[in-house]
Write an enzyme that holds these catalytic residues in place. Structure first.
Site, mmCIF file in Angstrom:
data_model
loop_
_atom_site.group_PDB
_atom_site.id
_atom_site.type_symbol
_atom_site.label_atom_id
_atom_site.label_comp_id
_atom_site.label_asym_id
_atom_site.label_seq_id
_atom_site.Cartn_x
_atom_site.Cartn_y
_atom_site.Cartn_z
ATOM 1 N N HIS A 34 3.154 1.680 10.619
ATOM 2 C CA HIS A 34 3.961 2.324 10.089
ATOM 3 C C HIS A 34 3.498 3.528 10.631
ATOM 4 C CE1 HIS A 34 1.214 2.326 6.616
ATOM 5 N NE2 HIS A 34 1.058 1.285 6.491
ATOM 6 N N HIS A 37 -1.066 3.145 9.833
ATOM 7 C CA HIS A 37 -1.362 3.018 10.892
ATOM 8 C C HIS A 37 -1.430 3.769 12.124
ATOM 9 C CE1 HIS A 37 0.319 -0.796 8.939
ATOM 10 N NE2 HIS A 37 -0.606 -1.013 9.159
#
Ligand code: PAF
Length: 284
Positions: A34, A37
């Protein structure tokens, strides 16, 4: 972006990069990327010449009743996201290549791994430090970037790096939030529409705690009680812990100061475990 699946190949690539004089940045992950990250990957690109993102759902950091079997996983999706973010190597080792039948070493950090998630998830941090030590040896990074959402994990890894003399700079990256305030997490994928309000009780609780802390008259106990009451207004929420600790030692604070951090863990519908945190006197 090159995909690497073998620890030996990963280590040989990392050695080559170092011999060419390139700096290496590692972003360790368990996948299902997501924006949180991706922001770690962008940070690694800012500081290092070559970026390795590891993607490994590490079985030894999950307890027997946890969500290992359901942990979201889609390698093709993650490959596309990492490549678009400019990652140079996606390192996705097979489970058997990380833990052979003969594997028998555990890296255990005392002190900061105790209490909080350490109590709620026995053995979890041993699993984390063991795999992160392996990933460090396989990818030989100069820098490793970790999200601040896993605040205790970050403290445990910093302690391990100091104690075991890993020549690696650990970089902490701030929590990335949805526009609603919800801290981004791969586990948010488990939340149904009807769980959203309960899930938001964590970030709302933190906002409330920061208001009380800014006032300077509220005690640690009063702040914790107020956050707990707010969260428990949601029937779906069960508070696992609410603690106010010193950011470095993780020792429980008697008074609020600029190093005080509120840490929360809440279970939604008895199954989805969410964590969140914030410095209490910081503006964001
Ligand atoms: O934070 C995570 O995703 C994991 O705990 C880590 C650091 C990748 C180790 O498996």
């Amino acid at each position: 972006m090159k995909i690497v699946t073998s620890p030996a190949e990963m280590q040989s690539i990392a050695l080559d990069l170092r011999q060419q004089g390139r700096t290496v940045g590692l972003v360790p992950t368990m996948g299902w990327f997501h924006e949180g990250h991706l922001s770690l990957m962008r940070k690694a690109k800012d500081v290092a010449d070559s970026v390795i993102t590891s993607l490994f759902v590490n079985p030894i950091q999950f307890g027997p009743s946890e969500d290992l079997d359901n942990y979201p996983y889609d390698l093709e999706r993650d490959k596309a996201l990492a490549a678009a973010t400019g990652v140079d190597f996606l390192y996705a080792p097979e489970k058997d290549s990380m833990y052979t039948d003969a594997f028998s070493t555990t890296v255990h950090v005392e002190g900061v791994s105790e209490g909080l998630c350490g109590d709620a998830r026995p053995g979890h941090f041993d699993g984390v430090t063991t795999v992160v030590a392996k990933l460090f040896n396989q990818t030989l990074p100069h820098f490793a970037v970790f999200g601040q959402k896993d605040f205790q994990q970050l403290a445990v890894i910093r302690q391990m790096v100091r104690d075991l003399d890993f020549p690696i700079e650990i970089i902490a990256h701030p929590i990335v939030r949805e526009s609603s305030g919800l801290a981004m997490s791969s586990r948010n994928t488990y939340l149904k529409d009807e769980d959203q309000d309960a899930a938001l009780s964590l970030s709302r609780g933190i906002a409330n705690a920061k208001e009380l802390a800014a006032d300077r008259s509220a005690t640690v106990e009063k702040i914790k009680q107020s956050v707990q009451q707010d969260i428990e207004k949601h029937q779906a929420c069960e508070v696992e812990y609410i603690e106010i600790v010193n950011a470095t030692s993780l020792a429980v604070c008697d008074n609020i100061d600029s190093e005080s951090v509120i840490l929360l863990a809440v279970k939604i519908n008895n199954s989805i475990r969410l964590i969140d945190n914030s410095f209490l006197l910081a503006s964001s």
